[in-house]
Design a protein around this motif. Structure first.
Motif, PDB file in Angstrom:
ATOM      1  N   ILE A  83       0.834  -1.205   0.000  1.00 50.06           N
ATOM      2  CA  ILE A  83       0.000   0.000   0.000  1.00 50.06           C
ATOM      3  C   ILE A  83       0.866   1.252   0.000  1.00 50.06           C
ATOM      4  CG2 ILE A  83      -1.624   1.350   1.395  1.00 50.06           C
ATOM      5  CD1 ILE A  83      -2.841  -1.383   2.218  1.00 50.06           C
ATOM      6  N   PHE A  84       1.849   1.319   0.896  1.00 49.14           N
ATOM      7  CA  PHE A  84       2.678   2.522   0.969  1.00 49.14           C
ATOM      8  C   PHE A  84       3.575   2.664  -0.255  1.00 49.14           C
ATOM      9  CE2 PHE A  84       1.446   2.227   5.481  1.00 49.14           C
ATOM     10  CZ  PHE A  84       0.819   3.460   5.552  1.00 49.14           C
ATOM     11  N   HIS A  85       4.014   1.571  -0.823  1.00 50.61           N
ATOM     12  CA  HIS A  85       4.782   1.651  -2.069  1.00 50.61           C
ATOM     13  C   HIS A  85       3.924   2.270  -3.171  1.00 50.61           C
ATOM     14  CE1 HIS A  85       6.312   0.200  -5.959  1.00 50.61           C
ATOM     15  NE2 HIS A  85       7.478   0.493  -5.412  1.00 50.61           N
ATOM     16  N   GLU A 111      -9.661  -7.893  12.197  1.00 53.27           N
ATOM     17  CA  GLU A 111      -8.572  -7.757  11.224  1.00 53.27           C
ATOM     18  C   GLU A 111      -8.644  -6.417  10.502  1.00 53.27           C
ATOM     19  OE1 GLU A 111     -10.575 -10.465  11.483  1.00 53.27           O
ATOM     20  OE2 GLU A 111      -9.134 -11.902  12.307  1.00 53.27           O
ATOM     21  N   ASP A 112      -9.855  -5.944  10.204  1.00 52.56           N
ATOM     22  CA  ASP A 112     -10.024  -4.624   9.594  1.00 52.56           C
ATOM     23  C   ASP A 112      -9.497  -3.536  10.533  1.00 52.56           C
ATOM     24  OD1 ASP A 112     -11.295  -5.745   7.349  1.00 52.56           O
ATOM     25  OD2 ASP A 112     -13.293  -5.476   8.219  1.00 52.56           O
ATOM     26  N   ASP A 113      -9.812  -3.678  11.821  1.00 45.97           N
ATOM     27  CA  ASP A 113      -9.337  -2.698  12.802  1.00 45.97           C
ATOM     28  C   ASP A 113      -7.811  -2.702  12.892  1.00 45.97           C
ATOM     29  OD1 ASP A 113     -12.015  -2.157  13.386  1.00 45.97           O
ATOM     30  OD2 ASP A 113     -12.030  -3.459  15.164  1.00 45.97           O
ATOM     31  N   VAL A 114      -7.231  -3.889  12.876  1.00 49.05           N
ATOM     32  CA  VAL A 114      -5.772  -4.008  12.991  1.00 49.05           C
ATOM     33  C   VAL A 114      -5.078  -3.384  11.781  1.00 49.05           C
ATOM     34  CG1 VAL A 114      -3.843  -5.655  13.023  1.00 49.05           C
ATOM     35  CG2 VAL A 114      -5.808  -6.010  14.531  1.00 49.05           C
ATOM     36  N   ILE A 115      -5.533  -3.687  10.567  1.00 52.06           N
ATOM     37  CA  ILE A 115      -4.869  -3.134   9.383  1.00 52.06           C
ATOM     38  C   ILE A 115      -5.067  -1.621   9.334  1.00 52.06           C
ATOM     39  CG2 ILE A 115      -6.747  -3.495   7.717  1.00 52.06           C
ATOM     40  CD1 ILE A 115      -2.959  -3.780   7.049  1.00 52.06           C
ATOM     41  N   THR A 116      -6.217  -1.141   9.763  1.00 54.86           N
ATOM     42  CA  THR A 116      -6.448   0.309   9.787  1.00 54.86           C
ATOM     43  C   THR A 116      -5.473   0.977  10.742  1.00 54.86           C
ATOM     44  OG1 THR A 116      -8.773  -0.018   9.248  1.00 54.86           O
ATOM     45  CG2 THR A 116      -8.166   2.119  10.173  1.00 54.86           C
ATOM     46  N   ARG A 117      -5.270   0.386  11.894  1.00 54.41           N
ATOM     47  CA  ARG A 117      -4.306   0.941  12.871  1.00 54.41           C
ATOM     48  C   ARG A 117      -2.900   0.938  12.285  1.00 54.41           C
ATOM     49  NH1 ARG A 117      -2.902   4.637  16.042  1.00 54.41           N
ATOM     50  NH2 ARG A 117      -1.285   4.025  17.483  1.00 54.41           N
ATOM     51  N   ARG A 118      -2.517  -0.149  11.628  1.00 51.15           N
ATOM     52  CA  ARG A 118      -1.176  -0.219  11.020  1.00 51.15           C
ATOM     53  C   ARG A 118      -1.018   0.840   9.936  1.00 51.15           C
ATOM     54  NH1 ARG A 118       0.334  -6.072   9.314  1.00 51.15           N
ATOM     55  NH2 ARG A 118       2.407  -5.148   9.225  1.00 51.15           N
ATOM     56  N   LEU A 119      -2.065   1.072   9.153  1.00 51.05           N
ATOM     57  CA  LEU A 119      -2.011   2.099   8.113  1.00 51.05           C
ATOM     58  C   LEU A 119      -1.949   3.500   8.721  1.00 51.05           C
ATOM     59  CD1 LEU A 119      -4.522   0.558   5.561  1.00 51.05           C
ATOM     60  CD2 LEU A 119      -2.022   0.657   5.368  1.00 51.05           C
ATOM     61  N   ALA A 123       1.149   5.906   7.912  1.00 53.22           N
ATOM     62  CA  ALA A 123       0.884   7.230   7.343  1.00 53.22           C
ATOM     63  C   ALA A 123       1.569   8.309   8.163  1.00 53.22           C
ATOM     64  CB  ALA A 123      -0.623   7.484   7.276  1.00 53.22           C
ATOM     65  N   ASP A 124       1.537   8.155   9.472  1.00 52.48           N
ATOM     66  CA  ASP A 124       2.202   9.120  10.347  1.00 52.48           C
ATOM     67  C   ASP A 124       3.712   9.122  10.101  1.00 52.48           C
ATOM     68  OD1 ASP A 124       2.169  11.023  12.574  1.00 52.48           O
ATOM     69  OD2 ASP A 124       3.176   9.429  13.694  1.00 52.48           O
ATOM     70  N   ILE A 125       4.295   7.952   9.986  1.00 54.34           N
ATOM     71  CA  ILE A 125       5.740   7.847   9.749  1.00 54.34           C
ATOM     72  C   ILE A 125       6.135   8.489   8.421  1.00 54.34           C
ATOM     73  CG2 ILE A 125       7.595   6.197   9.216  1.00 54.34           C
ATOM     74  CD1 ILE A 125       6.226   4.340  11.347  1.00 54.34           C
ATOM     75  N   PHE A 126       5.337   8.256   7.362  1.00 52.59           N
ATOM     76  CA  PHE A 126       5.671   8.765   6.030  1.00 52.59           C
ATOM     77  C   PHE A 126       5.146  10.176   5.772  1.00 52.59           C
ATOM     78  CE2 PHE A 126       5.959   4.133   5.069  1.00 52.59           C
ATOM     79  CZ  PHE A 126       7.290   4.126   4.681  1.00 52.59           C
ATOM     80  N   GLY A 127       4.448  10.765   6.719  1.00 50.41           N
ATOM     81  CA  GLY A 127       3.923  12.109   6.535  1.00 50.41           C
ATOM     82  C   GLY A 127       2.790  12.175   5.521  1.00 50.41           C
TER      83      GLY A 127
END
Length: 161
Positions: A83-85, A111-119, A123-127
């Motif tokens: 996704i980030f790529h 699982e939806d909640d977990v992937i949303t949290r990871r995203l 997003a915060d890390i990559f600005g």
């Protein structure tokens, strides 16, 4: 065991154009997603890459860079790196994730909640601005994490503590 399918969508010249269309509301993203993944019998995960003006990016005529699906009726293997790529390679500033629930029930799974949290964390890390994660149910039913303040995804972090 479900198999993983990766598909890149190329713009159809006869299809309605979403490029450079500004997405101002959840319904705009939902309409775009329904055009692209519709009523698929398997889960599909769509990433809509946007510029600073929340316009869909039209680099190399590729819509919503990748859809990743497992071919399963109730699961979708989502890799945040992919996704980030997709977002970074398109020079995106913001993104919206949308996936469908073939069951017709748009209520998020754990699982939806977990992937949303990871995203959210990525997003915060990559600005990047993570504007929403929308789940499509049957007909016009949807669930929007943004409409709930991403609370379900934030609660996942609290459960791990």
């Amino acid at each position: 065991m479900a198999r993983k399918i990766v598909v890149s969508l190329v713009a159809d010249p006869d299809a309605p154009s979403f490029f450079n269309r500004q997405l101002l509301a959840q319904n705009d993203a939902t309409d775009l997603a329904r055009e692209l993944i519709g009523d698929s019998a398997t889960e599909a995960f769509l990433v809509i890459v946007l510029n600073n003006k929340n316009q869909v990016i039209d680099k190399n005529k590729i819509i919503a860079h990748k859809i990743v699906a497992t071919g399963g009726r109730n699961a979708c293997i989502v890799d945040p790196v992919v996704i980030f790529h997709s977002i970074i390679s398109q020079m995106g500033s913001a993104f919206i994730c949308v996936h469908n629930h073939p069951s017709g029930d748009p209520i998020p799974s754990k699982e939806d909640d977990v992937i949303t949290r990871r995203l959210m964390m990525g997003a915060d890390i990559f600005g990047l601005r993570f504007l929403d994660h929308i789940i499509l149910g049957e007909e016009k039913t949807t669930y929007s994490y943004a409409e709930t303040g991403f609370q379900r995804a934030l609660d996942i972090m609290l459960l791990k503590a």
